[in-house]
Motif scaffolding. Structure first.
Motif, PDB file in Angstrom:
ATOM      1  N   ASP A  44       0.890  -1.161  -0.135  1.00 56.82           N
ATOM      2  CA  ASP A  44       0.059   0.048   0.266  1.00 56.82           C
ATOM      3  C   ASP A  44       0.900   1.273   0.145  1.00 56.82           C
ATOM      4  O   ASP A  44       1.734   1.134   0.663  1.00 56.82           O
ATOM      5  CB  ASP A  44      -0.937  -0.050   1.328  1.00 56.82           C
ATOM      6  CG  ASP A  44      -1.757   1.250   1.142  1.00 56.82           C
ATOM      7  OD1 ASP A  44      -3.031   1.058   0.971  1.00 56.82           O
ATOM      8  OD2 ASP A  44      -1.210   2.173   1.933  1.00 56.82           O
ATOM      9  N   LYS A  45       0.709   2.168  -1.004  1.00 58.00           N
ATOM     10  CA  LYS A  45       1.394   3.205  -1.145  1.00 58.00           C
ATOM     11  C   LYS A  45       1.555   4.165   0.323  1.00 58.00           C
ATOM     12  O   LYS A  45       2.599   4.587   0.665  1.00 58.00           O
ATOM     13  CB  LYS A  45       1.224   4.265  -2.071  1.00 58.00           C
ATOM     14  CG  LYS A  45      -0.222   5.410  -1.716  1.00 58.00           C
ATOM     15  CD  LYS A  45      -0.508   6.081  -2.971  1.00 58.00           C
ATOM     16  CE  LYS A  45      -1.777   6.522  -3.086  1.00 58.00           C
ATOM     17  NZ  LYS A  45      -2.059   7.389  -3.903  1.00 58.00           N
ATOM     18  N   TRP A  46       0.533   4.170   1.089  1.00 66.43           N
ATOM     19  CA  TRP A  46       0.576   4.816   2.286  1.00 66.43           C
ATOM     20  C   TRP A  46       1.447   4.312   3.207  1.00 66.43           C
ATOM     21  O   TRP A  46       2.055   4.972   4.156  1.00 66.43           O
ATOM     22  CB  TRP A  46      -1.020   5.249   3.089  1.00 66.43           C
ATOM     23  CG  TRP A  46      -1.821   5.800   1.908  1.00 66.43           C
ATOM     24  CD1 TRP A  46      -3.144   5.578   1.458  1.00 66.43           C
ATOM     25  CD2 TRP A  46      -1.602   7.270   1.309  1.00 66.43           C
ATOM     26  NE1 TRP A  46      -3.383   6.424   0.745  1.00 66.43           N
ATOM     27  CE2 TRP A  46      -2.582   7.753   0.421  1.00 66.43           C
ATOM     28  CE3 TRP A  46      -0.382   8.135   1.238  1.00 66.43           C
ATOM     29  CZ2 TRP A  46      -2.741   8.678  -0.116  1.00 66.43           C
ATOM     30  CZ3 TRP A  46      -0.634   9.157   0.570  1.00 66.43           C
ATOM     31  CH2 TRP A  46      -1.632   9.732  -0.196  1.00 66.43           C
ATOM     32  N   LEU A  69       4.766   5.053   2.315  1.00 63.10           N
ATOM     33  CA  LEU A  69       5.239   6.475   2.943  1.00 63.10           C
ATOM     34  C   LEU A  69       5.512   6.534   4.305  1.00 63.10           C
ATOM     35  O   LEU A  69       6.184   7.312   4.676  1.00 63.10           O
ATOM     36  CB  LEU A  69       4.392   7.447   1.928  1.00 63.10           C
ATOM     37  CG  LEU A  69       4.461   7.468   0.622  1.00 63.10           C
ATOM     38  CD1 LEU A  69       3.035   8.274   0.050  1.00 63.10           C
ATOM     39  CD2 LEU A  69       5.720   8.012   0.249  1.00 63.10           C
ATOM     40  N   SER A  89       8.591   4.923   5.616  1.00 63.87           N
ATOM     41  CA  SER A  89       9.519   5.824   5.270  1.00 63.87           C
ATOM     42  C   SER A  89       9.873   6.936   6.202  1.00 63.87           C
ATOM     43  O   SER A  89      11.090   7.215   6.598  1.00 63.87           O
ATOM     44  CB  SER A  89       9.640   6.026   3.816  1.00 63.87           C
ATOM     45  OG  SER A  89       9.599   4.830   2.966  1.00 63.87           O
ATOM     46  N   ALA A  90       8.965   7.479   6.302  1.00 63.50           N
ATOM     47  CA  ALA A  90       8.565   8.931   7.037  1.00 63.50           C
ATOM     48  C   ALA A  90       9.207   8.659   8.427  1.00 63.50           C
ATOM     49  O   ALA A  90       9.569   9.577   9.121  1.00 63.50           O
ATOM     50  CB  ALA A  90       7.340   9.658   6.942  1.00 63.50           C
ATOM     51  N   ILE A 149       5.119  15.877   5.861  1.00 62.86           N
ATOM     52  CA  ILE A 149       6.124  15.082   5.180  1.00 62.86           C
ATOM     53  C   ILE A 149       5.355  14.323   3.862  1.00 62.86           C
ATOM     54  O   ILE A 149       5.925  14.412   2.820  1.00 62.86           O
ATOM     55  CB  ILE A 149       6.938  13.849   5.938  1.00 62.86           C
ATOM     56  CG1 ILE A 149       7.582  14.617   7.159  1.00 62.86           C
ATOM     57  CG2 ILE A 149       7.529  13.270   4.905  1.00 62.86           C
ATOM     58  CD1 ILE A 149       8.266  13.654   8.016  1.00 62.86           C
ATOM     59  N   ILE A 150       4.212  13.717   4.313  1.00 65.14           N
ATOM     60  CA  ILE A 150       3.276  12.817   3.166  1.00 65.14           C
ATOM     61  C   ILE A 150       2.519  13.829   2.595  1.00 65.14           C
ATOM     62  O   ILE A 150       1.380  13.856   3.053  1.00 65.14           O
ATOM     63  CB  ILE A 150       2.761  11.804   3.820  1.00 65.14           C
ATOM     64  CG1 ILE A 150       3.809  10.905   4.230  1.00 65.14           C
ATOM     65  CG2 ILE A 150       2.122  10.766   2.687  1.00 65.14           C
ATOM     66  CD1 ILE A 150       3.508   9.681   4.977  1.00 65.14           C
ATOM     67  N   ALA A 151       2.938  14.838   1.528  1.00 66.65           N
ATOM     68  CA  ALA A 151       1.954  15.751   1.238  1.00 66.65           C
ATOM     69  C   ALA A 151       0.773  15.185   0.373  1.00 66.65           C
ATOM     70  O   ALA A 151       0.941  14.157  -0.295  1.00 66.65           O
ATOM     71  CB  ALA A 151       2.733  16.584   0.080  1.00 66.65           C
ATOM     72  N   GLY A 152      -0.345  15.866   0.709  1.00 67.26           N
ATOM     73  CA  GLY A 152      -1.538  15.530   0.212  1.00 67.26           C
ATOM     74  C   GLY A 152      -2.191  14.436   0.747  1.00 67.26           C
ATOM     75  O   GLY A 152      -3.486  14.050   0.365  1.00 67.26           O
ATOM     76  N   MET A 196      10.012  -1.510   2.411  1.00 63.56           N
ATOM     77  CA  MET A 196       9.180  -0.491   1.765  1.00 63.56           C
ATOM     78  C   MET A 196      10.004   0.738   1.231  1.00 63.56           C
ATOM     79  O   MET A 196       9.454   1.350   0.123  1.00 63.56           O
ATOM     80  CB  MET A 196       8.175   0.040   2.935  1.00 63.56           C
ATOM     81  CG  MET A 196       7.434  -1.122   3.462  1.00 63.56           C
ATOM     82  SD  MET A 196       6.575  -2.190   2.222  1.00 63.56           S
ATOM     83  CE  MET A 196       5.272  -1.035   1.867  1.00 63.56           C
ATOM     84  N   LYS A 248      10.238   2.646  -2.560  1.00 66.95           N
ATOM     85  CA  LYS A 248       9.862   4.080  -2.830  1.00 66.95           C
ATOM     86  C   LYS A 248      11.266   4.768  -3.498  1.00 66.95           C
ATOM     87  O   LYS A 248      11.126   5.246  -4.629  1.00 66.95           O
ATOM     88  CB  LYS A 248       9.840   4.895  -1.316  1.00 66.95           C
ATOM     89  CG  LYS A 248       9.814   6.440  -1.552  1.00 66.95           C
ATOM     90  CD  LYS A 248       9.641   6.971  -0.130  1.00 66.95           C
ATOM     91  CE  LYS A 248       9.632   8.485   0.022  1.00 66.95           C
ATOM     92  NZ  LYS A 248      10.975   9.166  -0.608  1.00 66.95           N
ATOM     93  N   GLU A 276      11.306   6.212  -7.537  1.00 69.33           N
ATOM     94  CA  GLU A 276      12.024   7.333  -7.880  1.00 69.33           C
ATOM     95  C   GLU A 276      13.395   7.255  -8.680  1.00 69.33           C
ATOM     96  O   GLU A 276      13.582   8.319  -9.607  1.00 69.33           O
ATOM     97  CB  GLU A 276      12.627   8.371  -6.287  1.00 69.33           C
ATOM     98  CG  GLU A 276      11.436   8.723  -5.708  1.00 69.33           C
ATOM     99  CD  GLU A 276      11.897   8.974  -4.155  1.00 69.33           C
ATOM    100  OE1 GLU A 276      10.952   9.431  -3.251  1.00 69.33           O
ATOM    101  OE2 GLU A 276      12.800   8.774  -3.830  1.00 69.33           O
TER     102      GLU A 276
END
Lengths: 136, 136
Positions: free
Chosen positions: A35-37, A40, A43-44, A58-61, A107, A111, A115
DNA sequence: CCGTATCCTCCTCGATACTG
DNA sequence: CAGTATCGAGGAGGATACGG
């Protein structure tokens, strides 16, 4: 041979978790962490505990709903801890558990892969779509 | 300081892909590959090319729709190749591209992590739910 | 054997508004 | 600051049927 077969069967049974099997519980766990969330958020949290609003920044949006939901799910699964400091206003910190820390590098690797390879992927998509259009 | 700032800004701009940013294309790529079917398909291609029906058999319970859809997406993104042998009946083989091979270990690591940690996760869930019930 | 096409349902997810 | 509650649109994904 025959005597080892029984022992091997037991050994197999002990590590019989296999995400290729539809009704194995690992299949669900796999879809939860794929899951992308999740990627993220883990990672954060790489550099230590973060407050709720820090993560949101940090996790914009990310919506409040998804952030809270993801954090709750990770907490329930034993991947992050939630620490409330009863000050005014209240302060909540999230941190990785040892198990969360064991998943984090993986994870984060996804990411980083995204990138690092986005340009090549976009090139592949253009080529694919061009070939598709030429077909007609 | 000031002279380095400009150079650094250029360097930043060159590797400005950041999945933390909502409108960065890597965010979409991340959500595409953060998918259980992607993880299972890439893992299933670890040992070399596989035919369509082989993949369907390995990944138990996958619907034709999801398998085809996942394979098409991976093909378009340049992660797998699709080779048709025009025999009767037709034979189709899927294989990893170099880029796909570079992502495979990471996706396989997630699968393995899930299989290795499912018991601990289930224990954490029970504990969490028990604490929840005790609250009332 | 390897798909495509269609329908239909559930469930994710964002938007919005409100609370301790 | 750190959530919870609710609603509603849209997409994910399974079932089924058919085609090259």
């Amino acid at each position: 041979m025959a005597t080892r077969t029984a022992a091997e069967r037991r050994a197999q049974a002990k590590e019989a978790y296999d995400a290729y099997l539809a009704d194995c519980p690992t299949r669900d766990l796999l879809s939860r962490i794929s899951d992308k969330w999740v990627g993220l958020v883990l990672s954060a949290l790489a550099d230590g505990p973060r407050r709720y609003n820090e993560l949101a920044r940090i996790i914009a949006g990310v919506s409040q709903k998804m952030l809270t939901q993801t954090l709750r799910s990770l907490e329930r699964d034993g991947l992050v801890t939630r620490t409330v400091t009863p000050s005014v206003p209240v302060r909540v910190d999230y941190a990785l558990t040892p198990m969360g820390e064991s998943l984090r590098p993986v994870m984060q690797a996804i990411k980083h892969w995204a990138e690092a390879n986005i340009e090549q992927v976009e090139a592949a998509r253009s080529a694919y779509d061009r070939a598709d259009a030429a077909q007609e």
